[in-house]
Write an enzyme that holds these catalytic residues in place. Structure first.
Site: not given
Ligand code: PGA
Length: 249
Positions: A9-11, A94, A96, A166, A172, A212, A233-234
């Protein structure tokens, strides 16, 4: 049987030229695992990514969509628009989106219906906040997120649904759920599904862990019997790290 999946997930990261750079290095990576691989660029880069990855086995998926087919929804994107640029799968729910854009279970149920009506596959995300975990309420929170957005569906719909647990406190933050915490929750999720739809459905749905995940911890998390992959994510923003996770199976 359910599949192993690793989705990046590149956000809201990477403009067009940064996307090109990442796509180029993704194409150079070697996959040694059997996992299905997906990446979710921003809307503006979906078509470009789809074209660039056409010959690869990496699927391009969307990070969000609107529930309506079209109309006066300024700034929004519909399922059929996604499909018209080659996207067959969408991430919904998600944390967010829930936290910053007020997406409720009720709204998500509508998005789920719209995606399924358009024959799209869904990666449906949910997870508890730190206070829920500390108050030992995490299972109730997760069960209600799943029930409210998905339990109006019939069993057949779950062929097109992937779940992504999640925990909000792990996204993050560098703090990962322990492999045991992930396994316990995934087993609970599978039991919740089994109680409603029966064991065959519960056993066939892939349940991803997100929060993470990194090359250093992926193997241990993925080794748990009810963890079928990860939403990353990251670490998905670096092709080498992402493929170290893809190959952690
Ligand atoms: P993260 O994000 O790996 O940076 O913790 C995961 C996500 O939001 O899907």
């Amino acid at each position: 049987m359910r599949k192993n999946i690793v989705a990046g997930n590149w956000k809201m990261n990477n403009d067009l030229s940064q996307t090109e750079t990442l796509l180029t290095s993704l194409k150079k990576q070697k996959q040694t695992s059997n996992a299905e691989v997906m990446v979710a660029p921003t809307f503006t880069n979906l078509w470009h990514a789809f074209e660039a990855l056409r010959e690869s086995n990496v699927e391009v998926v969307a990070q969000n969509m609107h529930f309506a087919e079209n109309g006066a929804y300024t700034g929004e994107i519909s399922a059929s628009m996604l499909k018209s640029v080659g996207v067959q799968t969408v991430i919904l729910g998600h944390s967010e989106r829930r936290a910053y854009f007020n997406e409720t279970d009720e709204l998500l149920a509508k998005k789920v219906d719209a995606a399924l009506t358009n024959s799209m596959r869904i990666i449906f995300c949910f997870g508890e906040e730190l206070a829920d975990r500390k108050g030992n309420n995490h299972e109730n929170v997760v069960a209600s997120q799943i029930k409210n957005a998905l339990f109006h569906l019939d069993a057949a719909a779950f062929k097109n649904i992937v779940l992504a647990y999640e925990p909000v406190w792990a996204i993050g933050t560098g703090e990962t759920a322990s492999p045991e915490q992930a396994q316990d929750m995934h087993a609970f999720i599978r039991k919740t599904l089994a109680d409603k739809y029966g064991n065959d459905v519960a056993q066939s749905v892939s349940i991803l862990y997100g929060g993470s995940v990194k090359p250093a911890n992926a193997k241990e998390i993925f080794s748990k019997p009810d963890v079928d992959g990860g939403l990353i994510g990251g670490a998905a923003l670096k092709a080498e790290d992402f493929y170290a996770i893809v190959n952690a199976f």
